[in-house]
Scaffold this motif. Structure first.
Motif, PDB file in Angstrom:
ATOM      1  N   UNK A   1     -29.125   2.752  27.460  1.00 43.91           N
ATOM      2  CA  UNK A   1     -27.365   2.247  28.124  1.00 43.91           C
ATOM      3  C   UNK A   1     -27.720   0.648  28.467  1.00 43.91           C
ATOM      4  N   UNK A   2     -28.923   0.404  28.999  1.00 43.47           N
ATOM      5  CA  UNK A   2     -28.776  -0.201  29.478  1.00 43.47           C
ATOM      6  C   UNK A   2     -29.826  -1.382  29.966  1.00 43.47           C
TER       7      UNK A   2
ATOM      8  N   UNK B   1     -41.953  -8.386  21.896  1.00 41.96           N
ATOM      9  CA  UNK B   1     -41.258  -7.654  20.881  1.00 41.96           C
ATOM     10  C   UNK B   1     -40.587  -9.004  19.506  1.00 41.96           C
ATOM     11  N   UNK B   2     -41.262 -10.012  20.171  1.00 46.32           N
ATOM     12  CA  UNK B   2     -41.026 -11.324  19.427  1.00 46.32           C
ATOM     13  C   UNK B   2     -42.194 -10.867  18.289  1.00 46.32           C
ATOM     14  N   UNK B   3     -43.357 -10.627  18.511  1.00 41.52           N
ATOM     15  CA  UNK B   3     -44.423 -11.360  17.810  1.00 41.52           C
ATOM     16  C   UNK B   3     -43.972  -9.500  16.770  1.00 41.52           C
ATOM     17  N   UNK B   4     -43.043  -8.927  16.914  1.00 42.05           N
ATOM     18  CA  UNK B   4     -43.388  -7.305  15.995  1.00 42.05           C
ATOM     19  C   UNK B   4     -42.018  -7.665  15.273  1.00 42.05           C
ATOM     20  N   UNK B   5     -41.391  -8.599  15.591  1.00 38.28           N
ATOM     21  CA  UNK B   5     -39.844  -8.584  14.659  1.00 38.28           C
ATOM     22  C   UNK B   5     -38.497  -8.600  15.028  1.00 38.28           C
ATOM     23  N   UNK B   6     -38.057  -9.232  16.513  1.00 43.83           N
ATOM     24  CA  UNK B   6     -37.399  -8.980  17.147  1.00 43.83           C
ATOM     25  C   UNK B   6     -36.605 -10.314  17.011  1.00 43.83           C
ATOM     26  N   UNK B   7     -35.211  -9.314  16.350  1.00 45.06           N
ATOM     27  CA  UNK B   7     -34.100 -10.364  15.702  1.00 45.06           C
ATOM     28  C   UNK B   7     -32.758 -10.572  17.408  1.00 45.06           C
ATOM     29  N   UNK B   8     -32.827  -9.595  17.403  1.00 48.45           N
ATOM     30  CA  UNK B   8     -31.054  -9.865  18.283  1.00 48.45           C
ATOM     31  C   UNK B   8     -31.873  -8.611  19.820  1.00 48.45           C
ATOM     32  N   UNK B   9     -31.271  -8.750  20.637  1.00 48.17           N
ATOM     33  CA  UNK B   9     -31.215  -7.618  21.799  1.00 48.17           C
ATOM     34  C   UNK B   9     -30.080  -6.841  21.294  1.00 48.17           C
ATOM     35  N   UNK B  10     -30.940  -5.304  20.462  1.00 50.63           N
ATOM     36  CA  UNK B  10     -29.808  -4.051  20.049  1.00 50.63           C
ATOM     37  C   UNK B  10     -28.688  -3.666  21.722  1.00 50.63           C
ATOM     38  N   UNK B  11     -29.274  -3.818  22.687  1.00 51.23           N
ATOM     39  CA  UNK B  11     -28.747  -3.400  24.180  1.00 51.23           C
ATOM     40  C   UNK B  11     -28.533  -4.383  25.104  1.00 51.23           C
ATOM     41  N   UNK B  12     -27.523  -4.023  25.831  1.00 53.29           N
ATOM     42  CA  UNK B  12     -27.549  -5.162  27.000  1.00 53.29           C
ATOM     43  C   UNK B  12     -28.835  -5.385  28.197  1.00 53.29           C
TER      44      UNK B  12
ATOM     45  N   UNK C   1     -23.590  -4.460  38.656  1.00 51.93           N
ATOM     46  CA  UNK C   1     -22.520  -4.511  37.354  1.00 51.93           C
ATOM     47  C   UNK C   1     -22.962  -3.672  36.288  1.00 51.93           C
ATOM     48  N   UNK C   2     -24.228  -2.473  36.648  1.00 56.90           N
ATOM     49  CA  UNK C   2     -24.549  -1.243  35.330  1.00 56.90           C
ATOM     50  C   UNK C   2     -24.089   0.001  35.470  1.00 56.90           C
ATOM     51  N   UNK C   3     -24.535  -0.056  36.432  1.00 53.49           N
ATOM     52  CA  UNK C   3     -25.299   1.151  37.056  1.00 53.49           C
ATOM     53  C   UNK C   3     -23.822   2.569  37.210  1.00 53.49           C
ATOM     54  N   UNK C   4     -24.202   3.594  36.402  1.00 52.35           N
ATOM     55  CA  UNK C   4     -22.754   4.608  36.092  1.00 52.35           C
ATOM     56  C   UNK C   4     -22.868   5.718  36.499  1.00 52.35           C
ATOM     57  N   UNK C   5     -22.168   6.660  36.507  1.00 50.69           N
ATOM     58  CA  UNK C   5     -22.983   8.295  36.320  1.00 50.69           C
ATOM     59  C   UNK C   5     -23.078   8.511  34.329  1.00 50.69           C
ATOM     60  N   UNK C   6     -23.975   9.705  34.375  1.00 50.17           N
ATOM     61  CA  UNK C   6     -24.035   9.827  33.290  1.00 50.17           C
ATOM     62  C   UNK C   6     -24.510   8.637  32.249  1.00 50.17           C
ATOM     63  N   UNK C   7     -24.827   7.532  32.800  1.00 50.03           N
ATOM     64  CA  UNK C   7     -25.867   6.230  31.561  1.00 50.03           C
ATOM     65  C   UNK C   7     -27.828   6.211  32.492  1.00 50.03           C
ATOM     66  N   UNK C   8     -27.876   5.810  31.598  1.00 49.47           N
ATOM     67  CA  UNK C   8     -30.044   6.123  31.601  1.00 49.47           C
ATOM     68  C   UNK C   8     -30.221   4.357  31.523  1.00 49.47           C
ATOM     69  N   UNK C   9     -30.988   4.092  32.341  1.00 52.07           N
ATOM     70  CA  UNK C   9     -31.312   2.567  32.165  1.00 52.07           C
ATOM     71  C   UNK C   9     -32.950   2.135  32.548  1.00 52.07           C
ATOM     72  N   UNK C  10     -33.199   1.604  31.671  1.00 53.78           N
ATOM     73  CA  UNK C  10     -34.600   1.317  31.808  1.00 53.78           C
ATOM     74  C   UNK C  10     -34.834  -0.224  32.324  1.00 53.78           C
TER      75      UNK C  10
END
Length: 747
Positions: A60-61, A76-87, A138-147
């Motif tokens: 999720x973030x 990521x840029x060297x591998x083709x990053x164009x925008x962050x797809x998640x927060x 700001x981000x942690x909440x029940x049921x979420x997954x964060x890396x």
């Protein structure tokens, strides 16, 4: 205090049944009953595959700090990053001081802000928040997954599952790839009772780490916390226990949620994210740890690991013997001889510490610093050698502590108040004097973690303790004192919360999630360098042992030091000069010598020096490289540089009995190195300069072979050996075949 059951159990009606009694009780088989765990529900919701045996997770973030995000974005840029797809949150809590290296630390921050603008991220400037404090708020909440690209990415107290990994795993998410793992074991952590006054979250955490780490009780598992004892703990207290689950070597953690969770999320302005979360009746667990919170005592984890834990009472009763063992460990692990004896710290039968620190994601919470202020109120640290530093974890915490007068109390007692900074946890702030003994409410006390340089004859010691006992010790001028020895120590209440004011964030944080500005130019300072090119796996390999480490466990700090290396995390070549510098100073020149021969081989396989090095093998099909042998490498930090520096220097493999953590093995693979294991590796008595010949290694990896036949060459004698590549996925094999993750994506 703790009771461990290493066999499977069912949870039913508030009690636990052995797995063999499940059928008689009308419970389904474990494979089905595991669906009743909280972890299963969260993993299923984030798994992109139909089967739950193997998982392909989308998070999720994500979050990174300023000694990891440059490398991740560059990958990521060297591998083709164009925008962050998640927060994606970029915090600046590790290289905040910008005290060394000229402009290069602040150059990283400028790059981070430009990347947040270009790709649509959230940028938290220096001194605003510790990475994990910010993500909890700001981000942690029940049921979420964060890396997160930090090993202490743990937000289980909020009902979230968070995982700390090396940078390549975050780069994969940025490229819309998945986090691929086998379904993990889930271990029940059943809490009962309530902590006694003077016993804090670090005491509970150290008791858990001490009971689990050495035996691998929860290694690569999910720790699932629930039980009636949870209700006795505030959110700060829960988070203080949860963040230390990293030191057990588990994969992740998750807690049940309740009204305390709801109330806290409401205070954070995110009440709508609350959801109730409990294990189902009849849920199956792969193991059980029962913790009676009322039986936990104030703890101390002696150098050089959080699992080296004792009650303070037991330490005081056996000071001489335990301190002597620390000296033995220092001589064996650090090579420091003739250091001032730790017995000198014992004066009139009492142990005297030199420094106290309360800091970071584990120590710098509101409740911890309130307890410290209350214990020190009206007292003084004193004008002798002992000194105390306190680091609030975030500006909202700092604001509330200031408004309530607790910062004033700490300052009046002689404590030094610092900014929101992670430095003391990894040796970039409050480095003790040579020979000094520091007590810290922080996450780790690994060798050199405090910033000393044993290679130059320096040594200092860090013991982990809870903020309450650190404050009690400070109140007594540095004489080691457990908080429960004080007659008036205040208790921790479960309803103890704090008023959250995020005005400091609104004044400084760049909120760009979902709003990329592709026209923005990235700002590159002179120290920000691209990853050097890596080559694909050749048909055959002749590898030279560049280092051989026989310690029971090798930490990532020993593979690539923390502290002084932080300034060079954005420059792979300069950083690689520090690889294994505290463990084996000859590693870098050994590796460089072989790398130079490999470069010459690729230009001219008939080069006379290359022909001599190949010892009769075909230079057109046989690559030259190095490997590191260690018994159990990779405990500790998620930093990818522990592996990438080896690769930059021509490393092609790690050879070990087992990898200490999943995240280090992932880093080895993602940087194109073969993750060899063998139960017999210690018996081979490998030394630097020994060689491994791996004929047809590329074909073996392509076929998916798990057993690899090799020749071990020692002093001219060739011995056939078997190496193992267990449980490598097809994608992992493809990454190694390509040479590294960047090459894999480029193809």
């Amino acid at each position: 205090m703790l009771n461990i059951t290493r066999a499977g159990v069912y949870y039913r009606n508030g009690a636990f049944l052995p797995v063999q009694e499940g059928a008689a009780a009308g419970l389904p088989a474990p494979a089905q009953a595991r669906e009743g765990t909280m972890a299963y529900a969260i993993l299923k919701a984030h798994n992109t595959l139909d089967s739950m045996d193997r998982l392909a997770i989308r998070f999720d973030a994500m979050a990174s700090h300023d000694i990891t995000y440059v490398g991740i974005i560059q990958t990521a840029r060297a591998s083709g990053l164009t925008e962050f797809p998640l927060p994606y949150v970029l915090t600046n809590c590790h290289n905040s001081l910008c005290a060394v290296g000229g402009t290069i630390n602040e150059d990283d921050h400028v790059f981070g802000l430009s990347a947040a603008k270009k790709y649509g991220g959230e940028f938290v400037p220096a001194h605003q928040a510790v990475i994990h404090s910010y993500m909890r708020e700001r981000y942690a909440a029940p049921g979420r997954m964060i890396l997160g690209s930090d090993s202490h990415t743990r937000y289980g107290a909020y009902g979230a599952m968070a995982i700390g990994e090396g940078g390549p795993e975050l780069a994969r998410q940025l490229l819309n790839k998945t986090y691929d793992i086998a379904y993990p074991p889930v271990i029940a952590i059943y809490l009962t009772g309530a902590p006694r006054p003077g016993v804090g979250p670090h005491d509970v955490a150290l008791a858990l780490v001490g009971a689990t780490f050495k035996e691998g009780v929860v290694k690569n598992a999910v720790m699932e916390f629930f039980g009636p004892g949870v209700a006795s703990l505030s959110m700060d207290y829960r988070s203080g226990i949860d963040v230390m689950t990293t030191e057990t070597a588990c994969l992740s953690s998750v807690w049940s949620t309740d009204e305390t969770t709801r109330e806290h999320l409401t205070r954070l302005g995110r009440g709508e994210s609350y959801q109730p979360q409990q294990p189902a009746d009849g849920a199956y667990y792969d193991g059980l740890i029962e913790v009676d919170l009322s039986a936990v005592e104030p703890m101390i984890a002696l150098p050089f690991h959080p699992s080296n834990a004792f009650t303070i009472r037991a330490f005081k009763a056996n000071m001489a013997d335990l301190l002597h063992q620390v000296e033995v460990d220092a001589a064996q692990q650090l090579g420091v001889q003739n250091a001032a004896p730790l017995a000198d710290k014992i004066v009139n039968g009492q142990f005297r510490a030199d420094q106290g620190v309360i800091a970071g994601c584990s120590g710098g919470t509101y409740q911890n610093l309130v307890r410290a202020a209350q214990i020190l109120d009206g007292a003084a640290v004193g004008s002798d050698a002992f000194w105390l530093s306190c680091y609030p974890g975030s500006m909202p915490v700092n604001l509330e502590l200031t408004r309530q007068g607790y910062i004033s109390s700490l300052m009046a007692a002689g404590a030094s108040i610092r900014s929101c900074f992670c430095g003391p946890c990894f040796g970039a702030g409050d480095v003790p004097a040579n020979g000094a003994f520091s007590i810290r409410h922080s996450t780790r006390n690994f060798p050199n973690r405090e910033g000393s340089k044993p290679g130059e004859g320096q040594i200092s010691y860090v013991a982990l303790m809870d903020a309450r006992s650190i404050a009690a010790t400070a109140r007594n001028g540095g004489i080691l004192t457990a908080a429960d020895e004080l007659p008036d120590v205040p208790a921790d209440r479960p309803d103890e919360s704090w008023n959250y004011d995020d005005s400091a964030y609104k004044a400084r944080v760049y909120y760009g999630v979902g709003h990329p500005k592709p026209e923005t130019e990235l700002v590159f300072g002179p120290n920000i360098a691209d990853w050097p090119e890596q080559v694909a796996l050749p048909e055959n390999l002749l590898l030279t042992a560049a280092a051989a480490i026989y310690d029971p466990v090798t930490t990532t700090d020993e593979l690539i030091p923390s502290g002084e290396t932080s300034s060079y995390r954005s420059n792979p070549l300069r950083l690689s000069e520090f690889a294994l510098s505290r463990k084996d100073p000859r590693y870098v020149p050994r590796a460089k010598a072989v790398l130079e021969l490999e470069r010459r081989r690729r230009v001219d396989p008939t080069d006379s020096a290359v022909v001599e090095a190949l010892d009769g093998h075909d230079g057109k099909t046989t690559g030259l490289g190095t490997f590191v042998m260690a018994i159990r490498p990779g405990d500790g930090s998620a930093r990818e540089q522990a592996a990438s520096c080896q690769r930059v220097l021509g490393g092609c493999a790690n050879l070990c009995q087992e990898f200490a953590t999943k995240r280090y093995r992932s880093n080895v693979v993602n940087w194109g190195m073969l993750p060899f294991t063998s139960p017999d590796v210690a018996d081979w008595k490998i030394r630097p300069g020994d060689k491994l010949y791996l004929p047809n290694i590329r074909a073996a990896v392509e076929r998916g072979d798990e057993v690899i036949s090799a020749l071990l060459i020692q002093s001219g004698k060739e011995t056939p050996v078997q190496l193992f590549l267990p449980n490598m996925t097809q994608e992992e094999r493809d990454i190694v075949l390509a040479g590294c993750l960047i090459n894999y994506y480029a193809r």
